[in-house]
Every structure is written in C-alpha cells, then in structure tokens.
Design a protein around this motif. Structure first.
Motif, PDB file in Angstrom:
ATOM      1  N   PRO A  20       0.823  -1.226   0.000  1.00 31.92           N
ATOM      2  CA  PRO A  20       0.000   0.000   0.000  1.00 31.92           C
ATOM      3  C   PRO A  20       0.848   1.264   0.000  1.00 31.92           C
ATOM      4  O   PRO A  20       0.472   2.266  -0.612  1.00 31.92           O
ATOM      5  CB  PRO A  20      -0.811  -0.127   1.291  1.00 31.92           C
ATOM      6  CG  PRO A  20      -0.849  -1.585   1.597  1.00 31.92           C
ATOM      7  CD  PRO A  20       0.468  -2.120   1.122  1.00 31.92           C
ATOM      8  N   LEU A  23       2.098   1.996  -3.559  1.00 37.68           N
ATOM      9  CA  LEU A  23       1.012   2.528  -4.384  1.00 37.68           C
ATOM     10  C   LEU A  23       0.671   3.961  -3.992  1.00 37.68           C
ATOM     11  O   LEU A  23       0.381   4.800  -4.850  1.00 37.68           O
ATOM     12  CB  LEU A  23      -0.225   1.638  -4.257  1.00 37.68           C
ATOM     13  CG  LEU A  23      -0.114   0.248  -4.892  1.00 37.68           C
ATOM     14  CD1 LEU A  23      -1.393  -0.551  -4.657  1.00 37.68           C
ATOM     15  CD2 LEU A  23       0.163   0.349  -6.390  1.00 37.68           C
ATOM     16  N   ALA A  77      -4.764   3.564   3.615  1.00 39.07           N
ATOM     17  CA  ALA A  77      -4.087   2.353   3.115  1.00 39.07           C
ATOM     18  C   ALA A  77      -4.163   1.234   4.147  1.00 39.07           C
ATOM     19  O   ALA A  77      -3.148   0.732   4.633  1.00 39.07           O
ATOM     20  CB  ALA A  77      -2.634   2.678   2.783  1.00 39.07           C
ATOM     21  N   LYS A  83      -8.358   1.144  -2.638  1.00 35.56           N
ATOM     22  CA  LYS A  83      -8.377   1.593  -4.030  1.00 35.56           C
ATOM     23  C   LYS A  83      -9.608   2.442  -4.332  1.00 35.56           C
ATOM     24  O   LYS A  83      -9.522   3.449  -5.056  1.00 35.56           O
ATOM     25  CB  LYS A  83      -8.316   0.394  -4.967  1.00 35.56           C
ATOM     26  CG  LYS A  83      -6.958  -0.282  -5.036  1.00 35.56           C
ATOM     27  CD  LYS A  83      -6.966  -1.364  -6.101  1.00 35.56           C
ATOM     28  CE  LYS A  83      -5.595  -1.996  -6.280  1.00 35.56           C
ATOM     29  NZ  LYS A  83      -5.579  -2.998  -7.358  1.00 35.56           N
ATOM     30  N   VAL A 151      -2.724  -5.275  -4.758  1.00 33.47           N
ATOM     31  CA  VAL A 151      -2.164  -4.799  -3.491  1.00 33.47           C
ATOM     32  C   VAL A 151      -1.618  -5.988  -2.714  1.00 33.47           C
ATOM     33  O   VAL A 151      -2.270  -7.021  -2.569  1.00 33.47           O
ATOM     34  CB  VAL A 151      -3.230  -4.079  -2.645  1.00 33.47           C
ATOM     35  CG1 VAL A 151      -2.635  -3.608  -1.311  1.00 33.47           C
ATOM     36  CG2 VAL A 151      -3.807  -2.900  -3.415  1.00 33.47           C
TER      37      VAL A 151
END
Length: 563
Positions: A20, A23, A77, A83, A151
């Motif tokens: 996470p 990202l 996260a 997402k 993820v």
C-alpha cells in the motif's frame, strides 16, 4: 523480465503485487504531475515567467505537496477498500483542478462550504464538456492502473507500523524542507496566501473536511436573543397608512456595472427613470452568499459576526418581534442561509402554474419576475393585525448568478449581443462574457423598476419604500479570476464593491422626516453591509437598544421637521 517484449514487460510489472505504501507514493507522484497545474502556473506567474526564478519555488512546493498527499493517501491504506477511496480522491483532485483552471478560484473552506450547499440546478450550470474531458484525462489513467496493480496483502499490525513509520519519515522530510527553505518559503506563503489552497488534493480535502465539520462544531451554539424591548416608534401612533418596505437582496451584482455608478453602458435606465437614491461606495460583508447574507442581517457587524462563538437573532427576528408583518420570498436555490428560519418564508419557484413555469423557468431555476407573480395574495395572507402596523417583504434574487449568466435574463431583455451562452467561460470571448453579465444587470434593473411600480400601486393602502443591495460582486476575468468566493482578505474589489439603491415614496419620506434634496442626490460616503440592520430599523421606526443612528445611512437626511 529483461527478455520480455516491452508490452509483456509492462503487463508483468503492472501485475506484480505492491505494498500500500508503494502505491500511495506512486499515486502521489501522479497527482503531483497531473492535478497541480494551477499551483505550478501560479508559481510561474509569481516568479515572473523565468524558469530560473520560479523553479526553486516549484521544487520546494513539489516536495511539500508530495509529502502531504502521500500522508493523506496512507491514512486510507488499511483495507481492501483503499483503491476505491483513492479513486474518489483522484476524482476530487480532478474536479478541484478543473474549477481552479476554469474560474481561477481556490479551494478554501468558504468555497467548499458553498460547494456543499450547491443544488442540482447550480450543478447543471457548472457542467460542461471541458469539465468532463479534464476529468477523464486525470481520472481514467489512475483508475486503469489501480484496477491492474494488485495490493500486497499483509497483517493489520504489520501494515499499521509500516504506515506509521512512513508517516514519520514524511513529517521529517516536510519539516526539514520548511526549516531549510524558510527564507524563501515564508515570504512566498505570507504574500500569496491563496497558494496554500491550490495544493491539490490535500487543500481541497482539508477545506471540504473543515466545511463539513463546521455544523457539527457549532451544533451546541446557543441562540442569543436580540429582541428584548423591541417596539414600534411614535410614527405608528394614529397612522393613516402603515409603512411597507420591500428589501431586495441581489445576487452577484457588481457596482461598477451599474450605469448609475458611471458605467458607460446604460444598464440601469429603469432605476434612473424612477429617481432613486444611490450609494456609490458600498462594500459587502463577504464574497459569497453563504458568508454575506447571514452577516448583512446580523446586528453585530462584520468583525464581531465572524468572531462570534454563538448565534444571534437577526434583523428579521427583530422586525417580527416588533409586531410588523414580515415575509421572505426566495428565488435563490440555496435559500436564505438561515436568516429566515424563524419568520414566514416561501420559495418563489414552488407551486407555480405550468404557464408561468414554462415562461420564466428552466428546471428549478426561474427568472426573478416570478417573485412578482401572486405577490398581492402573499401579502394578503399575512396576519391582518400585523399588516395593519406595517409590512417588510424580502425578495432574494437569482440576480446575476454565474457562470450561466445568459440564463439570468429573458430574451426581450438581452440588449448586449453577442453574449456568452457556454458554461465554460474560457470558451467565450471577454466581450461575450461581459455582454451576458450586463444583460443580467439590465434584467435586474427592469425587475427593480417593476418592483417600484408595484410599490407605487400599493400607495392607496401603504406608505412604500424599496432598498436594494447585492450580496457580493463578481470577477469577470480581472487578474485571471472568474466568479466569486475568493477569501475576503485578498479578494479583488470587484468581488466586494456592491450596488446599494433606495426608492422612497413621498409619504414614506414625510413619515421618516427625510429631506427630499438629500435623498435626491448620489451619495459617495463609504458604507457597507454593516449599515443594513440600522438603516432598516431607522426607516421602519423600530425602537431597540441595538439600533445605532450613526450606522443608519439615512440619518444624514433626517431632519427634525418634514423637509
């Protein structure tokens, strides 16, 4: 992976599970590059256009925005919903960037508070193909990447301490950057306060959160009474006819676009023909309806109103407590912002017959003439014992509400052509934009002329008067700004300079011992929304300890005997 074809290598890279935190960093970089063009453009403008001058500031702000945005993304996260939440953040960033680019606004709490009160009609006015294309450019690549990249799953505690550790690192990096560059950063942020609200999306999320939380934080406020001892003055004793005041609250009208104030275009011929009194240097309490309307009706004045910790009864409460018949008629989808909550009020665009709606309305937005329909019946429905003392009627206009200025005037009132008919103001020439806005002012002029004529028809039963002032002004491209809502401390004068006009019948003038020669001139002394409360109480002869004669704009025209 080294031996894979480029497309296959990209697919493999996208299909590799990421943490996470990874990202969040990548998405923050993407938002930095794709959704912060208003910030970079503003920094370039401040730097004078030379890269050697503005690039150091750009790099500093990039580090701070990167740290702030990554921290915000890390807060979410934690779960499989990350997402979806991140996608919503991207959409918010894209919307914020569009409005900053399109209208040169900043995402401060006041602007977001206005946005949270936007209704379906106002949303429709803001929609455009430009907005949709800008959203698609920013949102679709991020959505596709988030859909493709898996993820990496890990335990809650493991994920938590890693996120916390990264938040600490981000805080340290931001702190070191601020301290190391304070000599450059401090004057930049102090001299250009609006910059902090162009940091996207962190500024938008902060402002939206603050605006949404404000009602919760003020829920326990008490309502401070201001009506103790209110009574009607000596002019009511044995009166032949009761007074009637029509108070028109305008919307987004600029004083410098009224020909009464020297504008070269004849935008206000109807008011001029009715020999109104005009104040040329009036300023608003705020730069948005949400800020101005509650403030202008308050007995506190701008400074005390903004610093208050409790709510206070307003002008409408005082007039109601005096025994007068009071009524608020709204043609503004956002309503009266709480000012009329404790008095009789109605929406002008509710309950209209089909023919009137077809002629004057587009969806739930209607031209201001609808407020004159059935007005006699509305007045007659007020309590007769109150009407016998006097009437105060408030009309809250749609006025010149943008960006769809072309919808604020009827076809027969469009004297300035060609006009902008696009909600995306950047797609119109400046001349077309001005034409559309001036047509809305000319329509307001005609509406006010009709309102005065209606008041004249009431003179058999009442002693009438009208007071008109706008809630705030509007930017029409000056300094690259459009619409309104810029924080008051650095808003341009065009968002604060408002028209203030009065028409007073001879009977009302004699009742108030007002000198005809004084009323018949143009008044140049500075006044503001702070004067409204006291001017109305003075004109209506409502006696209360909160009335200040020095704040009554008519006090200079008042003489001991009828002039």
């Amino acid at each position: 992976m080294a031996g894979l074809p480029p497309l296959a290598g990209l697919a493999h890279w996208l299909d590799t599970p990421r943490s996470p935190r990874t990202l969040a960093v990548w998405l923050s970089v993407y938002l930095l590059l794709a959704a912060n063009w208003p910030l970079w453009r503003q920094l370039a403008h401040i730097g004078g256009g030379a890269p050697s001058l503005y690039m150091p500031s750009v790099l500093l702000m990039a580090i701070l925005v990167m740290c702030a945005n990554t921290a915000v993304l890390l807060l979410f996260a934690w779960s499989r919903w990350s997402k979806l939440i991140w996608l919503l953040v991207v959409v918010a960033a894209a919307l914020a960037q569009h409005y900053m680019l399109e209208y040169r606004v900043v995402m401060d709490p006041g602007m977001l508070a206005n946005a949270l009160q936007t209704d379906a009609g106002e949303v429709r006015d803001l929609l455009s193909t430009t907005m949709l294309s800008r959203l698609a450019i920013v949102v679709l690549p991020a959505a596709w990447a988030m859909w493709r990249i898996p993820v990496l799953r890990m335990g809650v505690l493991s994920n938590a301490w890693r996120n916390l550790a990264m938040l600490v690192v981000l805080a340290v990096v931001a702190a070191v950057t601020i301290v190391a560059s304070n000599r450059t950063l401090a004057p930049l942020m102090r001299n250009h306060v609006g910059l902090r609200y162009t940091m996207n999306p962190v500024a938008s999320l902060y402002s939206a959160g603050k605006a949404a939380a404000k009602p919760l934080l003020t829920r326990n406020r008490k309502l401070v009474p201001m009506t103790a001892g209110v009574h009607l003055g000596a002019s009511y004793a044995g009166q032949a006819k009761p007074p009637m005041l029509l108070l028109v609250v305008g919307e987004t009208a600029r004083a410098d676009h009224f020909s009464l104030n020297g504008y070269p275009r004849d935008t206000t011929p109807e008011l001029a023909a009715r020999h109104v009194s005009n104040w040329t240097h009036a300023t608003s309490c705020g730069t948005s309806t949400l800020a101005s309307v509650p403030c202008m009706f308050s007995p506190l004045g701008k400074a005390a109103f903004e610093a208050r910790s409790d709510d206070y009864e307003n002008l409408m409460d005082v007039l109601q407590a005096s025994g007068l018949a009071v009524f608020w008629l709204d043609n503004q989808p956002g309503g009266c912002k709480g000012v009329c909550d404790r008095i009789p009020h109605a929406s002008a665009f509710k309950g209209l017959d089909a023919a009137t709606r077809k002629q004057n309305c587009d969806g739930d937005e209607c031209l201001d003439d609808v407020m004159l329909r059935g007005l006699d019946e509305r007045i007659a429905a007020l309590p007769p014992e109150r009407r016998a003392k006097g009437v105060v009627l408030v009309m809250h206009q749609m006025g010149s509400h943008g960006p769809a200025y072309h919808l604020r005037s009827s076809p027969d009132a469009k004297r300035f052509k060609p006009e902008c008919t696009n909600n995306s103001l950047a797609d119109c020439s400046h001349a077309e934009l001005i034409n559309a806005f001036d047509n809305s002012i000319a329509y307001t002029d005609r509406f006010l002329g009709k309102s005065i004529d209606w008041l004249k028809a009431q003179q058999k039963s009442y002693e009438p008067a009208m007071l008109y002032m706008s809630d705030h002004g509007e930017s029409l491209g000056e300094y690259g700004l459009f619409l309104h809502g810029v924080p008051y401390s650095f808003a341009p004068d065009v968002q604060k300079h408002i028209p203030w006009v009065m028409w007073i019948s001879d009977d009302m003038r004699k009742r108030g011992k007002l000198a005809a020669a004084c009323l018949g001139k143009s008044h140049d002394e500075p006044i503001s929304h702070d004067n409204l409360y006291h001017t109305v109480l003075g004109l209506m002869d409502v006696q209360t300890r909160t009335y200040k004669p020095s704040m009554d704009v008519l006090n200079e025209c008042r003489s001991p005997s009828d002039a």
